[in-house]
Design a protein around this motif. Structure first.
Motif, short mmCIF file in Angstrom:
data_model
loop_
_atom_site.label_atom_id
_atom_site.label_comp_id
_atom_site.label_asym_id
_atom_site.label_seq_id
_atom_site.Cartn_x
_atom_site.Cartn_y
_atom_site.Cartn_z
N LEU A 123 -4.71 -25.54 6.58
CA LEU A 123 -4.13 -24.71 7.64
C LEU A 123 -4.70 -23.31 7.48
CD1 LEU A 123 -2.07 -24.00 9.91
CD2 LEU A 123 -0.40 -23.55 8.09
N ASP A 124 -5.40 -22.84 8.49
CA ASP A 124 -6.04 -21.53 8.37
C ASP A 124 -6.10 -20.87 9.75
OD1 ASP A 124 -8.30 -20.35 6.03
OD2 ASP A 124 -8.20 -19.43 8.02
N LYS A 125 -5.82 -19.57 9.75
CA LYS A 125 -5.83 -18.82 11.01
C LYS A 125 -7.25 -18.49 11.47
CE LYS A 125 -3.81 -14.40 12.60
NZ LYS A 125 -3.12 -13.19 12.10
N SER A 163 1.57 -5.90 -1.36
CA SER A 163 1.92 -7.04 -0.50
C SER A 163 1.90 -8.33 -1.30
CB SER A 163 0.95 -7.13 0.68
OG SER A 163 0.96 -5.92 1.39
N LYS A 164 0.88 -8.50 -2.17
CA LYS A 164 0.85 -9.71 -3.00
C LYS A 164 2.07 -9.73 -3.93
CE LYS A 164 -1.78 -12.57 -3.20
NZ LYS A 164 -1.88 -13.85 -2.43
N GLY A 165 2.43 -8.59 -4.47
CA GLY A 165 3.61 -8.52 -5.34
C GLY A 165 4.86 -8.91 -4.55
N PRO A 210 -1.92 -1.05 -1.02
CA PRO A 210 -1.18 -1.88 -0.05
C PRO A 210 -1.45 -3.36 -0.26
CG PRO A 210 -2.14 0.03 1.04
CD PRO A 210 -2.69 0.04 -0.36
N TYR A 211 -2.67 -3.73 -0.67
CA TYR A 211 -2.96 -5.15 -0.96
C TYR A 211 -2.09 -5.65 -2.10
CZ TYR A 211 -5.32 -9.15 -3.14
OH TYR A 211 -5.60 -10.36 -3.73
N SER A 212 -2.14 -4.96 -3.25
CA SER A 212 -1.41 -5.49 -4.41
C SER A 212 0.10 -5.40 -4.19
CB SER A 212 -1.84 -4.78 -5.69
OG SER A 212 -1.75 -3.39 -5.58
P1 NAD Z 1 -10.39 -14.87 1.59
O1 NAD Z 1 -10.15 -13.55 2.24
O2 NAD Z 1 -11.79 -15.32 1.37
O3 NAD Z 1 -9.68 -16.02 2.44
C1 NAD Z 1 -8.39 -15.90 2.95
C2 NAD Z 1 -8.21 -17.04 3.95
O4 NAD Z 1 -6.87 -16.97 4.46
C3 NAD Z 1 -9.15 -16.97 5.16
O5 NAD Z 1 -9.69 -18.24 5.42
C4 NAD Z 1 -8.24 -16.51 6.29
O6 NAD Z 1 -8.67 -16.97 7.57
C5 NAD Z 1 -6.92 -17.11 5.88
N1 NAD Z 1 -5.76 -16.41 6.45
C6 NAD Z 1 -5.53 -15.06 6.43
N2 NAD Z 1 -4.37 -14.79 7.05
C7 NAD Z 1 -3.85 -15.99 7.43
C8 NAD Z 1 -2.66 -16.36 8.10
N3 NAD Z 1 -1.77 -15.44 8.51
N4 NAD Z 1 -2.43 -17.66 8.32
C9 NAD Z 1 -3.33 -18.61 7.92
N5 NAD Z 1 -4.48 -18.31 7.31
C10 NAD Z 1 -4.73 -17.01 7.05
O7 NAD Z 1 -9.56 -14.82 0.25
P2 NAD Z 1 -9.86 -15.39 -1.21
O8 NAD Z 1 -10.66 -14.41 -1.95
O9 NAD Z 1 -10.30 -16.79 -1.09
O10 NAD Z 1 -8.39 -15.35 -1.83
C11 NAD Z 1 -7.52 -16.47 -1.71
C12 NAD Z 1 -6.22 -16.15 -2.44
O11 NAD Z 1 -6.52 -15.87 -3.82
C13 NAD Z 1 -5.52 -14.90 -1.91
O12 NAD Z 1 -4.14 -15.13 -1.89
C14 NAD Z 1 -5.87 -13.82 -2.91
O13 NAD Z 1 -4.86 -12.85 -2.98
C15 NAD Z 1 -5.97 -14.62 -4.18
N6 NAD Z 1 -6.86 -14.06 -5.21
C16 NAD Z 1 -8.15 -13.72 -4.90
C17 NAD Z 1 -8.98 -13.22 -5.91
C18 NAD Z 1 -10.41 -12.83 -5.62
O14 NAD Z 1 -11.06 -12.23 -6.50
N7 NAD Z 1 -10.97 -13.15 -4.47
C19 NAD Z 1 -8.50 -13.09 -7.22
C20 NAD Z 1 -7.17 -13.46 -7.49
C21 NAD Z 1 -6.36 -13.96 -6.47
#
Ligand code: NAD
Ligand code: TYD
Length: 343
Positions: free
Chosen positions: A33-35, A152-154, A148-150
């Motif tokens: 499921l992806d937006k 929101s994740k928190g 704001p990113y961290s």
């Molecule tokens: P990314 O930005 O490459 O991908 C995010 C995906 O989520 C995209 O496909 C996007 O279309 C989809 N998306 C965004 N908003 C959406 C919504 N409202 N509904 C459905 N889909 C939605 O991200 P990533 O780097 O693959 O990160 C994936 C997860 O891992 C995230 O939660 C991120 O916080 C976490 N994370 C990433 C890293 C890193 O270094 N990249 C490290 C630790 C944790």
């Protein structure tokens, strides 16, 4: 467990995770499921999206009308869907609160209504904030997000813990280090620097470039998530890092070496607002579950830089898009302008 709902599965780590599941668990069915935000890309799933074993649904995790029935049809949810780039969170924080906090809540509520569906929330070491030299973050440390990113994740992590304690939704959280590998959108450090180096463009290093991150390969990250999904304890948090702490300039220099590009491309530019100097994780808990990384630091960075050299059509198509170019101008144009001559 046979049916997995993988949210955000068309992004970087999510698409790597879909491949990991397809290879490792032939009896599993996957729904992505992806937006398809700017970061989502169906070509990331080329070769695995067959409409039967792996099918795709375009939709927003913030929309219960889409999420509720999907969660009911699946045995577990792994949530990768998020707004993920710190620099973009400085420009547009609202989108991060919406997806990373509210979207996580919608998934948790669907898991609760479905009778307690297993969930893994994919989170980040950034929720601990800046970590002083000589110390490491433990899963029990207080959250101290500074962007704001961290933040929101928190907020998403705290929703998970709240739903576990109140409603016993069996959710576990992973908090991982900076991840690199194939299919990372070329806005984060390693893919941006790799693609700029290939194009002969300047490499914009923020500030003194001595900020320290730990570098984890996507395949090692996916193996850890898989392990937590199957063997992790509900309500628990698992840090996932390697301990390869390196200053950013060292990472950039290694990319240049691998790609045979000159060091003169490096530009030290205006720093990021609120830039965290260091992240560092204590990972004994996930190691006790049986996880250990397979990549060395050098191989992690070099192999990733090489992947970008060998997959130009993938990233050239992204970099040609109006949304990439307008973001690039907004974030870098002022930083890369030559200094005005003294009056
Ligand atoms: P990314 O930005 O490459 O991908 C995010 C995906 O989520 C995209 O496909 C996007 O279309 C989809 N998306 C965004 N908003 C959406 C919504 N409202 N509904 C459905 N889909 C939605 O991200 P990533 O780097 O693959 O990160 C994936 C997860 O891992 C995230 O939660 C991120 O916080 C976490 N994370 C990433 C890293 C890193 O270094 N990249 C490290 C630790 C944790
Ligand atoms: P990034 O890949 O954005 O990940 P995060 O900020 O989530 O750790 O950045 C990694 C490090 O690289 C971080 O210290 C910021 C720095 N950086 C630069 O110096 N220049 C850049 O153009 C980018 C994108 C990042």
């Amino acid at each position: 467990m046979k049916k997995l709902l993988i949210t955000g599965g068309a992004g970087f780590i999510g698409s790597n995770f879909v491949r990991h599941v397809v290879q490792k668990s032939p009896d599993y069915q996957v729904t992505v499921l992806d937006k398809l935000t700017y970061a989502g890309n169906l070509t990331n799933l080329d070769g695995v999206l067959d409409g039967a074993r792996v099918r795709f649904v375009q939709g927003d995790i913030c929309d219960p009308a889409i999420v509720d029935p999907l969660v009911r049809e699946h045995d577990a949810v792994v949530n990768f869907a998020a707004e993920t780039h710190v620099d973009r969170s400085l420009l547009n924080p609202g989108a991060f609160v919406q997806t990373d906090v509210f979207g996580t809540y919608v998934l948790l509520e669907a898991c609760r209504r479905a009778g307690g569906t297993r969930m893994v929330q994919v989170s980040t070491d950034e929720v601990y904030g800046d970590v002083p030299p000589g110390t490491q973050s433990l899963e029990t440390d207080r959250l101290n997000p500074r962007s704001p990113y961290s933040a929101s994740k928190g907020g998403g992590d705290l929703q998970c813990l709240g739903f576990f304690h109140t409603y016993q939704v069996p959710v576990s959280i992973t908090r991982a280090a900076n991840t690199v590998g194939p299919f990372q959108y070329p806005e984060k450090l390693v893919p941006l620097m790799s693609t700029n180096a290939i194009l002969g463009l300047p490499l914009p290093v923020y500030g003194d470039g001595q900020q320290v991150r730990d570098w984890l390969h996507a395949s090692d990250h996916c193996a850890a998530i898989d392990l937590v999904l199957h063997r992790g304890t509900p309500g628990e948090v698992y840090n996932v890092g390697v301990g390869y702490e390196r200053p950013n300039v060292e990472v950039v220099e290694l990319i240049l070496t691998e790609l045979g590009a000159p060091r003169s491309l490096i530009r030290h530019v205006a720093d990021r607002q609120g830039h965290d100097r260091r992240y560092s994780l204590d990972c004994q808990k996930v190691r006790a579950l049986g996880w250990s990384p397979t990549y060395t630091f050098e191989r992690c960075i070099r192999e990733t830089a090489r992947w970008y050299a060998e997959h130009r059509p993938w990233w050239e198509a992204i970099r040609a898009r109006v949304d990439f170019q307008s973001y690039y101008r907004q974030n870098y144009e002022h930083r890369l302008q030559p200094a005005a001559p003294p009056a």
